[in-house]
Write an enzyme that holds these catalytic residues in place. Structure first.
Site, PDB file in Angstrom:
ATOM      1  CB  CYS A  45      -2.198  -8.922  -2.267  1.00 46.62           C
ATOM      2  SG  CYS A  45      -1.463 -10.349  -1.423  1.00 46.62           S
TER       3      CYS A  45
ATOM      4  NE  ARG B 298      -6.121 -10.172  -4.130  1.00 48.53           N
ATOM      5  CZ  ARG B 298      -7.000  -9.512  -4.894  1.00 48.53           C
ATOM      6  NH1 ARG B 298      -7.991  -8.824  -4.330  1.00 48.53           N
ATOM      7  NH2 ARG B 298      -6.902  -9.564  -6.212  1.00 48.53           N
TER       8      ARG B 298
ATOM      9  CD1 TRP C  16       4.914 -17.255   0.669  1.00 49.96           C
ATOM     10  CD2 TRP C  16       3.802 -17.681   2.601  1.00 49.96           C
ATOM     11  NE1 TRP C  16       3.731 -17.863   0.358  1.00 49.96           N
ATOM     12  CE2 TRP C  16       3.045 -18.152   1.518  1.00 49.96           C
ATOM     13  CE3 TRP C  16       3.304 -17.829   3.898  1.00 49.96           C
ATOM     14  CZ2 TRP C  16       1.802 -18.756   1.698  1.00 49.96           C
ATOM     15  CZ3 TRP C  16       2.070 -18.423   4.075  1.00 49.96           C
ATOM     16  CH2 TRP C  16       1.340 -18.876   2.990  1.00 49.96           C
TER      17      TRP C  16
ATOM     18  CD  GLU D  63       7.454  -9.924  -2.718  1.00 48.37           C
ATOM     19  OE1 GLU D  63       7.332  -8.835  -2.144  1.00 48.37           O
ATOM     20  OE2 GLU D  63       7.019 -10.985  -2.259  1.00 48.37           O
TER      21      GLU D  63
HETATM   22  C1  HEM Z   1       1.048 -15.171   2.335  1.00 48.46           C
HETATM   23  C2  HEM Z   1       1.897 -14.840   1.382  1.00 48.46           C
HETATM   24  C3  HEM Z   1       1.818 -13.561   0.590  1.00 48.46           C
HETATM   25  C4  HEM Z   1       2.430 -13.383  -0.607  1.00 48.46           C
HETATM   26  C5  HEM Z   1       3.288 -14.406  -1.361  1.00 48.46           C
HETATM   27  C6  HEM Z   1       2.140 -12.051  -1.044  1.00 48.46           C
HETATM   28  C7  HEM Z   1       2.649 -11.495  -2.213  1.00 48.46           C
HETATM   29  C8  HEM Z   1       2.562 -10.158  -2.509  1.00 48.46           C
HETATM   30  C9  HEM Z   1       3.361  -9.495  -3.519  1.00 48.46           C
HETATM   31  C10 HEM Z   1       4.408 -10.160  -4.403  1.00 48.46           C
HETATM   32  C11 HEM Z   1       2.994  -8.195  -3.531  1.00 48.46           C
HETATM   33  C12 HEM Z   1       3.559  -7.087  -4.425  1.00 48.46           C
HETATM   34  C13 HEM Z   1       4.648  -6.429  -3.564  1.00 48.46           C
HETATM   35  C14 HEM Z   1       5.590  -5.552  -4.372  1.00 48.46           C
HETATM   36  O1  HEM Z   1       5.654  -5.737  -5.605  1.00 48.46           O
HETATM   37  O2  HEM Z   1       6.258  -4.714  -3.747  1.00 48.46           O
HETATM   38  C15 HEM Z   1       1.960  -8.031  -2.529  1.00 48.46           C
HETATM   39  C16 HEM Z   1       1.322  -6.829  -2.278  1.00 48.46           C
HETATM   40  C17 HEM Z   1       0.464  -6.642  -1.197  1.00 48.46           C
HETATM   41  N1  HEM Z   1       0.084  -7.594  -0.268  1.00 48.46           N
HETATM   42 FE1  HEM Z   1       0.489  -9.562  -0.331  1.00 48.46          FE
HETATM   43  N2  HEM Z   1       1.327 -11.416  -0.129  1.00 48.46           N
HETATM   44  C18 HEM Z   1       1.124 -12.315   0.899  1.00 48.46           C
HETATM   45  C19 HEM Z   1       0.416 -12.050   2.068  1.00 48.46           C
HETATM   46  C20 HEM Z   1      -0.162 -10.837   2.394  1.00 48.46           C
HETATM   47  C21 HEM Z   1      -0.790 -10.539   3.670  1.00 48.46           C
HETATM   48  C22 HEM Z   1      -0.857 -11.493   4.861  1.00 48.46           C
HETATM   49  C23 HEM Z   1      -1.277  -9.267   3.585  1.00 48.46           C
HETATM   50  C24 HEM Z   1      -2.029  -8.456   4.602  1.00 48.46           C
HETATM   51  C25 HEM Z   1      -2.715  -9.000   5.618  1.00 48.46           C
HETATM   52  C26 HEM Z   1      -0.948  -8.776   2.250  1.00 48.46           C
HETATM   53  C27 HEM Z   1      -1.284  -7.512   1.780  1.00 48.46           C
HETATM   54  C28 HEM Z   1      -0.717  -6.953   0.648  1.00 48.46           C
HETATM   55  C29 HEM Z   1      -0.894  -5.548   0.276  1.00 48.46           C
HETATM   56  C30 HEM Z   1      -1.723  -4.497   1.030  1.00 48.46           C
HETATM   57  C31 HEM Z   1      -0.147  -5.353  -0.893  1.00 48.46           C
HETATM   58  C32 HEM Z   1       0.006  -4.036  -1.694  1.00 48.46           C
HETATM   59  C33 HEM Z   1       1.180  -3.269  -1.110  1.00 48.46           C
HETATM   60  C34 HEM Z   1       1.411  -1.919  -1.803  1.00 48.46           C
HETATM   61  O3  HEM Z   1       0.428  -1.406  -2.398  1.00 48.46           O
HETATM   62  O4  HEM Z   1       2.550  -1.393  -1.714  1.00 48.46           O
HETATM   63  N3  HEM Z   1      -0.283  -9.744   1.549  1.00 48.46           N
HETATM   64  N4  HEM Z   1       1.705  -9.237  -1.918  1.00 48.46           N
HETATM   65  N1  LIG Z   2       5.485 -10.797   0.177  1.00 45.01           N
HETATM   66  C1  LIG Z   2       5.255  -9.632   0.567  1.00 45.01           C
HETATM   67  N2  LIG Z   2       5.626  -8.574  -0.207  1.00 45.01           N
HETATM   68  C2  LIG Z   2       5.155  -7.278  -0.101  1.00 45.01           C
HETATM   69  C3  LIG Z   2       3.810  -7.024   0.162  1.00 45.01           C
HETATM   70  C4  LIG Z   2       3.388  -5.689   0.277  1.00 45.01           C
HETATM   71  C5  LIG Z   2       4.277  -4.650   0.068  1.00 45.01           C
HETATM   72  C6  LIG Z   2       5.609  -4.934  -0.208  1.00 45.01           C
HETATM   73  C7  LIG Z   2       6.595  -3.810  -0.385  1.00 45.01           C
HETATM   74  N3  LIG Z   2       6.243  -3.132  -1.608  1.00 45.01           N
HETATM   75  C8  LIG Z   2       6.968  -1.907  -1.782  1.00 45.01           C
HETATM   76  C9  LIG Z   2       8.090  -2.139  -2.761  1.00 45.01           C
HETATM   77  C10 LIG Z   2       8.869  -0.881  -2.964  1.00 45.01           C
HETATM   78  C11 LIG Z   2       8.398  -0.346  -4.293  1.00 45.01           C
HETATM   79  C12 LIG Z   2       7.700  -1.460  -4.998  1.00 45.01           C
HETATM   80  N4  LIG Z   2       7.617  -2.559  -4.042  1.00 45.01           N
HETATM   81  C13 LIG Z   2       6.055  -6.231  -0.298  1.00 45.01           C
HETATM   82  C14 LIG Z   2       4.581  -9.362   1.851  1.00 45.01           C
HETATM   83  C15 LIG Z   2       4.888  -8.449   2.834  1.00 45.01           C
HETATM   84  C16 LIG Z   2       3.973  -8.507   3.929  1.00 45.01           C
HETATM   85  C17 LIG Z   2       2.988  -9.428   3.741  1.00 45.01           C
HETATM   86  S1  LIG Z   2       3.212 -10.231   2.288  1.00 45.01           S
END
Ligand code: HEM
Ligand SMILES: N=C(Nc1cccc(CNC[C@@H]2CCCN2)c1)c1cccs1
Length: 362
Positions: A65, A68, A237, A242
């Site tokens: 993420c 963070r 958000w 994305e």
């Molecule tokens: C507040 C604005 C936030 C932004 C801009 C953000 C942005 C992102 C982005 C761009 C990714 C990669 C997603 C992808 O490529 O599919 C990501 C992954 C992730 N985020 Fe954040 N995030 C935010 C908040 C949060 C919150 C609130 C949580 C949980 C409480 C969180 C937990 C995670 C987790 C667990 C992943 C990995 C998901 C995976 O492995 O598929 N994020 N985040």
């Molecule tokens: N901005 C966000 N994006 C996000 C975060 C975690 C996971 C995902 C979805 N990821 C799965 C996709 C599908 C394959 C690669 N990316 C999006 C957030 C989603 C929920 C909190 S932040």
């Protein structure tokens, strides 16, 4: 070796006591309480303060993420007394209204009861609460989001029927333990969407693309103190890329780049004209422009990387390790122009954290 519930509980309590500066006596009393509960009932209950701290640290520990920096401001909704589908639906509508906040998006998580002896009291079957349907066509193409094709068929098997457009919002699907899954249509007012327009390329606006405002991940499980919260949907958000570089751009998603290139009259006959790259940048500029126009919070990938660098400095100042998964922390647009690209990260996985479910656990 896998640790026991009691070991994970003690490890979490030590982290909580340290970071929340719990007095020694309070720590000892709470530790005793947990030991007795696990001995008597095979499980224990987190206090509201421990639950909130655990959910925030799970976000802080999410090494993929980029967002963070704001881990402390996560709003935590405690739904651990909720086991019925109707109440869950009502609370998830409340979550979406709170998170949307008329575009000034607030990060939140709703935490339903933990698993008991490997059984999940209430399951959410969606990948994200709001997501578009994908309708497989006879010629093998998909109308809408191909990533949703199988879940769309599943929803239709439950009796749900979409309008058949490329942007139909799928229903919420929840399942009480031991009962069949049920679906609920989201009320329109909890589904804020953004039409994608371009400030000076009318051809891009004419494509009629749109995306939803609030991403809510609903298919990961939350681990806190040895407890498993299988239903704990969380939202932040979007980072614009994305939407503009993956959801609308991937060939196996909405595959919009050829249409954007045509709208821009680009020469698509050869890779070397970099038509895909030019179309990609303009589509991402359109996404950021559209969300700003609509007053919906979004972060560009440059600012997001700078915010992550700020998060790294804060973590270091607290003597905490900066763990990260470089392959996910670099954005899919112009990665080498952003801060996260030019450093390395230790991809350690700490707990509390969020984890994927296996196929069997879904
Ligand atoms: C507040 C604005 C936030 C932004 C801009 C953000 C942005 C992102 C982005 C761009 C990714 C990669 C997603 C992808 O490529 O599919 C990501 C992954 C992730 N985020 Fe954040 N995030 C935010 C908040 C949060 C919150 C609130 C949580 C949980 C409480 C969180 C937990 C995670 C987790 C667990 C992943 C990995 C998901 C995976 O492995 O598929 N994020 N985040
Ligand atoms: N901005 C966000 N994006 C996000 C975060 C975690 C996971 C995902 C979805 N990821 C799965 C996709 C599908 C394959 C690669 N990316 C999006 C957030 C989603 C929920 C909190 S932040």
């Amino acid at each position: 070796a896998p640790s026991t519930l009691l070991q994970e509980a003690e490890q979490f309590l030590q982290l909580y006591a340290k970071e929340q500066e719990l007095p020694k006596a309070a720590y000892q009393d709470r530790r005793e309480e947990i030991v007795e509960s696990v001995a008597a009932q095979g499980t224990y209950e987190l206090t509201k303060a421990e639950l909130a701290f655990g959910a925030r640290v799970a976000w802080r520990n999410s090494i993929r993420c980029i967002g963070r920096l704001y881990w402390k401001s996560l709003h935590v909704f405690d739904a651990r007394q909720v086991t019925d589908a109707e109440t869950a639906f009502r609370l998830l509508c409340d979550h979406l209204r709170f998170a949307t906040n008329e575009g000034n998006i607030r990060s939140a998580i709703t935490i339903f009861p933990p698993d008991v002896e490997g059984r999940t009291p209430l399951k959410i079957l969606n990948h994200q609460l709001i997501r578009y349907a994908g309708y497989a066509q006879p010629d093998g193409s998909v109308l809408g989001d191909p990533a949703s094709a199988s879940f769309t068929r599943f929803c239709e098997s439950l009796g749900w029927q979409g309008k058949g457009t490329a942007f139909d919002v799928l229903p919420l699907v929840v399942q009480e333990a031991g009962r069949p899954p049920v679906w609920f249509e989201w009320p329109k007012e909890v589904c804020l969407e953004v039409p994608i327009t371009h400030p000076d390329q009318p051809g891009i606006t004419a494509l009629g693309l749109k995306w939803y405002a609030v991403p809510v991940i609903a298919d990961m499980w939350l681990s806190i103190g040895g407890l498993r919260f299988s239903a704990a949907p969380f939202n932040g958000w979007y980072m614009g890329a994305e939407i503009g570089a993956r959801n609308l751009a991937d060939q196996q998603r909405y595959n919009a780049l050829p249409k954007v290139a045509e709208a821009m009259n680009l020469d698509t006959s050869r890779n070397a004209t970099l038509w895909k790259d030019r179309a990609l940048v303009e589509l991402n500029a359109a996404v950021l422009h559209s969300y700003a126009q609509a007053g919906v919070k979004v972060v560009d990938h440059h600012s997001a990387a700078e915010q992550h660098a700020h998060f790294e400095r804060i973590e270091q100042s607290h003597g905490r390790p900066v763990n990260g998964d470089w392959t996910w922390l670099i954005p899919p647009v112009s990665p080498a122009t952003t801060a996260t690209f030019h450093r390395t990260y230790n991809a350690a996985e700490l707990k509390p954290n969020f984890f994927y479910k296996s196929a069997a656990e879904k």
